[in-house]
Design a protein around this motif. Structure first.
Motif, short mmCIF file in Angstrom:
data_model
loop_
_atom_site.label_atom_id
_atom_site.label_comp_id
_atom_site.label_asym_id
_atom_site.label_seq_id
_atom_site.Cartn_x
_atom_site.Cartn_y
_atom_site.Cartn_z
N ARG A 197 0.81 -1.21 0.00
CA ARG A 197 0.00 0.00 0.00
C ARG A 197 0.85 1.26 0.00
N ARG A 198 2.15 1.15 0.11
CA ARG A 198 3.02 2.33 0.20
C ARG A 198 2.85 3.20 -1.02
N ARG A 250 6.60 3.58 -3.56
CA ARG A 250 6.04 2.30 -4.00
C ARG A 250 7.11 1.42 -4.64
N ARG A 251 7.98 2.04 -5.43
CA ARG A 251 9.04 1.26 -6.06
C ARG A 251 9.99 0.68 -5.02
N ARG A 252 10.34 1.50 -3.99
CA ARG A 252 11.24 1.00 -2.96
C ARG A 252 10.59 -0.09 -2.12
N ALA A 253 9.28 0.09 -1.82
CA ALA A 253 8.58 -0.94 -1.06
C ALA A 253 8.49 -2.23 -1.86
N THR A 292 8.72 1.09 7.61
CA THR A 292 8.88 2.54 7.46
C THR A 292 7.62 3.15 6.86
N SER A 293 7.15 4.22 7.50
CA SER A 293 5.99 4.95 6.99
C SER A 293 6.38 6.35 6.53
N GLY A 294 7.65 6.66 6.57
CA GLY A 294 8.17 7.95 6.11
C GLY A 294 9.59 7.78 5.63
#
Length: 647
Positions: free
Chosen positions: A171-172, A292-295, A430-432
């Motif tokens: 969902r990031r 999103r790409r990093r997640a 991580t959310s930020g």
């Protein structure tokens, strides 16, 4: 308080695969050294672009609106302004977008502004191009530093491992992407509206009959004209100052539609809407896509895994420490983390042991606590060191063992497995953005990396910036401090000069004495900001202040510290001290991503005090010891004031 971190409950293999290495302080120091170079800090790029763009705007000619050269809609100017404003943010937060936006803006400036530019405007726009090149190079360095740090972590971790399952749905970036798409759509609609307005205006102008009219009055938003047939018309005008009263203008009329021929539809409203929606929309869209790409990359396959320690600070950020940094001496990175529920939903920024995490001490408080006992008893005893080191993590809390999944770097995506107060496992994501700590230890920019050195069985901090070659070591003012000192010196000299005649004619009264004492104090501060120096050699410290140079042997050095107001204190056993006042504002400098040289000096001098084997083996030459600039500035002030009084 125990210094033993809270352990991950058994079985540890469920969270830390067999053979998972500890991220040691030595490896972490090497990782920190791979940070972006100091010249690549966003502050310098932002200031360079801001100053040069302001100069270019001030130097740009503003030709009046005429029938031969109507004003019209300036779409290239809108693109220039939008990219310049956006880059002020992207240089700091989105180096990936900077790599694309900076060349585009440079191409627009080169194509639109450089041809037929006047000398002043040409010089300003060439400086804008230089600032864009500098910002682009800084963005490249930041991206390359992330790659270097990721590669080093992968080598330190060795074997890669998959994330602990089950993996939550991806969902990031969903909300930023959705918001960005909406704003970009609004910007696109505004472009269409602006182009439609220009087309309609052109169709009316093609059908209109031109007529010459005389300007009889004007205000801030319109001009009043009288036509050849005697009619008086009030016409909207964005540039009424370009039409002088008594002059003539050409009026276009097509039925009820009318305007000045020199001021076509300029689409200012739609263009402002494009900027207001497009800039934040593009920023949100790119931010969401990158997140999103990093997640997705984090969950795509096996990732590096390291054992670390974690602790939540007063800002709600979880700080990551090296696995052997049990006293929380040096945070490596910080980020907001969200706890995942069993179903994979994120529960917002949280920590399983929030009620155990209390506010942390500032760096200055840590420094004061670490050396306050040294003031009266010389070098610390091992037991005293242990007591003081406990204060680096707030009382009543403990650093907790954790397992870090992913490659830590600025802006990276990580997963952290840790435990709650009841030793219940928790998975945090991580959310930020991941942020690197500042020179003072705050998570704003680059840290002054520190490694550990074992002395007498006690772990004591030795700054990794301390490079010992046997030759004397020197510390002095930064470029920012010198600029402030030069400005203060000019103010003092100008103040004395402008009041020199009054002092000569009215004599030296009480007010004059007070004025002169204040100026002498400011002159001392200016001299210290411009030219303070601390030199360490085989015999001790040479301290060059505003008025004289002092020598402190190593056996008489008791402590070196920097207070919250930026004052440096070098203390001796008999209560004597050497002081430099107001060398900076540490908290502000950390916020700006700066590394104050006086703060680094106090740390490295303290390390030399505690570790005699690191001290220089050679004596300092007279030139290396520095000199006091105060007498020189005083002579210059007197000469300038005398010349002004006799002029």
């Amino acid at each position: 308080m125990s210094q033993t971190p809270a352990p991950i409950p058994a079985p540890p293999s469920r969270f830390a695969p067999a053979g998972t290495p500890v991220w040691t302080s030595e490896e972490a120091a090497r990782w920190s050294h791979l940070r972006p170079a100091s010249w690549a800090r966003p502050l310098w790029s932002v200031l360079a672009l801001l100053i040069t763009v302001a100069w270019a705007i001030a130097a740009a000619p503003e030709p009046p609106c005429t029938d031969a050269a109507p004003c019209g809609a300036d779409w290239p100017g809108m693109v220039e302004m939008g990219l310049a404003v956006g880059l002020l943010y992207w240089l700091a937060r989105l180096p990936e977008l900077t790599l694309v936006a900076a060349p585009v803006l440079a191409a627009v400036v080169a194509r639109v502004e450089l041809p037929d530019a006047e000398p002043n405007s040409l010089a300003a726009n060439l400086c804008v191009l230089a600032a864009l090149g500098f910002g682009w190079a800084a963005a490249c360095e930041r991206v390359a530093a992330r790659r270097r740090q990721r590669d080093l972590v992968e080598r330190a971790a060795g074997v890669r491992h998959p994330l602990p399952g089950p993996v939550a749905p991806l969902r990031r970036g969903t909300i930023p992407i959705a918001a960005g798409l909406v704003l970009v759509a609004v910007a696109a609609f505004s472009v269409v509206q602006g182009l439609a307005g220009i087309r309609d205006d052109g169709q009316h102008a093609d059908r209109a009959v031109p007529a010459v009219a005389r300007v009889i009055d004007r205000d801030d938003e319109s001009v009043r004209v009288r036509g050849g047939d005697g009619r008086r018309l009030t016409l909207d005008s964005l540039y009424p100052e370009d039409h002088r009263v008594g002059g003539t203008v050409t009026v276009l009329e097509d039925g009820a539609w009318r305007r000045l021929a020199s001021e076509p539809y300029d689409a200012m409203g739609p263009q402002l809407a494009v900027l207001a929606a497009g800039l934040p929309g593009l920023s949100l869209l790119v931010t969401g896509l990158l997140a999103r790409r990093r997640a997705a990359a984090l969950r795509r396959g096996p990732v590096p895994v390291l054992r670390v320690l974690e602790h939540m600070d007063e800002d709600g950020l979880i700080r990551i420490y090296a696995g052997d940094d049990t006293v929380g001496l040096r945070p490596l990175l910080a980020a907001s983390f969200a706890a995942e529920a069993p179903g994979g939903d994120e529960r917002g920024t949280a920590h399983p042991a929030d009620d155990e995490h209390e506010s942390a001490h500032s760096v200055e408080e840590e420094h004061e606590a670490a050396h306050s006992a040294d003031d009266d008893h010389g070098p610390a005893h091992p037991a005293d060191d242990e007591d003081r080191e406990e204060e680096r993590i707030p009382a009543g809390t403990r650093p907790r063992e954790a397992v870090l999944f992913g490659s830590p770097c600025e802006g990276g995506e990580l997963l952290l497995v840790t435990t709650s107060r009841d030793d219940v496992p928790a998975v945090l994501r991580t959310s930020g953005s991941v942020r690197l700590p500042s020179p003072g230890g705050r998570p704003e920019s680059a840290p002054e990396e520190e490694a550990y050195a074992a002395t007498g069985g006690v772990a004591t901090a030795v700054p990794a910036t301390l490079v010992t070659t046997g030759r004397p070591l020197r510390w002095g003012p930064s470029a920012l401090a010198r600029a402030g000192g030069a400005a203060l010196a000019l103010i003092v000299i100008a103040g004395v000069a402008f009041n020199a005649r009054t002092l000569v004619t009215d004599g030296i009264g009480l007010k004059a004495v007070f004025f002169l004492l204040c100026l002498l104090t400011w002159l001392e501060n200016a001299a210290e900001l411009l030219n303070w120096r601390v030199t360490a050699d085989s015999s001790g410290l040479w301290l060059a202040g505003g008025w004289r140079v002092r020598h402190v042997p190593w056996n008489r050095l008791r402590s070196a510290r920097c207070t919250k107001d930026g004052t440096v204190q070098i203390r001796m056993p008999d209560g004597d001290e050497w002081r430099l006042r107001g060398l900076g504002v540490p908290k502000l400098e950390r916020r700006l991503g700066l590394a104050p040289s006086h703060l680094r000096m106090t740390r490295e001098v303290t390390a030399l005090r505690d570790h005699p084997e690191l001290r220089p083996a050679e004596p300092a030459s007279r030139r290396d010891r520095g000199f006091s600039l105060g007498p020189v500035l005083l002579v210059v002030t007197v000469v300038v004031a005398s010349a002004w009084a006799l002029h």
